[in-house]
Scaffold this motif. Sequence first.
Motif, short mmCIF file in Angstrom:
data_model
loop_
_atom_site.label_atom_id
_atom_site.label_comp_id
_atom_site.label_asym_id
_atom_site.label_seq_id
_atom_site.Cartn_x
_atom_site.Cartn_y
_atom_site.Cartn_z
N UNK A 2 0.83 -1.20 0.00
CA UNK A 2 0.00 0.00 0.00
C UNK A 2 0.87 1.26 0.00
N UNK A 3 0.48 2.22 -0.80
CA UNK A 3 1.21 3.47 -0.85
C UNK A 3 2.50 3.44 -1.66
N UNK A 4 2.75 2.35 -2.34
CA UNK A 4 3.95 2.28 -3.18
C UNK A 4 3.58 1.67 -4.52
N UNK A 5 4.50 1.75 -5.41
CA UNK A 5 4.28 1.17 -6.74
C UNK A 5 4.97 -0.17 -6.88
N UNK A 6 5.34 -0.77 -5.77
CA UNK A 6 6.06 -2.03 -5.78
C UNK A 6 5.06 -3.19 -5.86
N UNK A 7 5.33 -4.12 -6.77
CA UNK A 7 4.49 -5.31 -6.86
C UNK A 7 5.01 -6.37 -5.91
N UNK A 8 4.08 -7.00 -5.19
CA UNK A 8 4.42 -8.05 -4.25
C UNK A 8 3.47 -9.21 -4.48
N UNK A 9 3.98 -10.41 -4.46
CA UNK A 9 3.15 -11.60 -4.62
C UNK A 9 2.38 -11.87 -3.34
N UNK A 10 1.33 -12.67 -3.45
CA UNK A 10 0.59 -13.15 -2.29
C UNK A 10 1.18 -14.48 -1.85
N UNK A 11 0.92 -14.83 -0.62
CA UNK A 11 1.35 -16.11 -0.08
C UNK A 11 0.69 -17.24 -0.87
N UNK A 12 1.49 -18.21 -1.27
CA UNK A 12 0.99 -19.38 -1.98
C UNK A 12 1.32 -20.60 -1.12
N UNK A 13 0.30 -21.25 -0.52
CA UNK A 13 0.56 -22.33 0.43
C UNK A 13 1.31 -23.54 -0.13
N UNK A 14 1.28 -23.74 -1.41
CA UNK A 14 2.01 -24.87 -2.00
C UNK A 14 3.44 -24.51 -2.36
N UNK A 15 3.72 -23.22 -2.42
CA UNK A 15 5.07 -22.79 -2.82
C UNK A 15 5.84 -22.10 -1.70
N UNK A 16 5.12 -21.49 -0.77
CA UNK A 16 5.76 -20.71 0.28
C UNK A 16 5.61 -21.39 1.63
N UNK A 43 -3.08 -7.98 4.80
CA UNK A 43 -3.93 -6.83 4.54
C UNK A 43 -5.01 -7.15 3.50
N UNK A 44 -4.61 -7.75 2.39
CA UNK A 44 -5.56 -8.01 1.31
C UNK A 44 -6.66 -8.99 1.74
N UNK A 45 -6.29 -10.02 2.49
CA UNK A 45 -7.26 -11.03 2.91
C UNK A 45 -7.95 -10.69 4.24
N UNK A 46 -7.60 -9.52 4.81
CA UNK A 46 -8.18 -9.07 6.07
C UNK A 46 -8.08 -10.15 7.14
N UNK A 47 -6.88 -10.71 7.26
CA UNK A 47 -6.65 -11.83 8.18
C UNK A 47 -6.72 -11.43 9.65
N UNK A 48 -6.67 -10.14 9.94
CA UNK A 48 -6.75 -9.68 11.32
C UNK A 48 -8.04 -8.90 11.59
N UNK A 49 -9.09 -9.27 10.88
CA UNK A 49 -10.39 -8.66 11.16
C UNK A 49 -10.82 -9.07 12.57
N UNK A 50 -11.75 -8.34 13.14
CA UNK A 50 -12.21 -8.63 14.51
C UNK A 50 -12.72 -10.06 14.63
N UNK A 51 -13.46 -10.53 13.65
CA UNK A 51 -14.02 -11.88 13.73
C UNK A 51 -12.93 -12.95 13.60
N UNK A 52 -11.94 -12.71 12.75
CA UNK A 52 -10.85 -13.66 12.60
C UNK A 52 -10.01 -13.75 13.88
N UNK A 53 -9.75 -12.60 14.48
CA UNK A 53 -8.95 -12.60 15.71
C UNK A 53 -9.71 -13.23 16.87
#
Length: 66
Positions: A2-16, A43-53
């Motif tokens: 967020x706030x940058x022009x840098x591309x970052x991959x998402x976590x891939x459970x079979x590769x990472x 951030x993208x998957x909202x893994x720390x939403x109130x319900x998830x936490x």
Amino acid sequence: MPGSNTEVSFFHPRQDKWSEHFQVDTQSGKIIGITSLGKVTIEYLEMNSASQMAARQLWIRLGLFP
């Protein structure tokens, strides 16, 4: 990232490996990104939403997580 022009991959459970990109605060149930890949995935998957936490806190008390 967020706030940058840098591309970052998402976590891939079979590769990472989860432990290379994330940590868990076992008091709060919050997942912490330790790499840019981990941070953007959280951030993208909202893994720390109130319900998830809340669910993670219950799982921690029951000994089911992490």
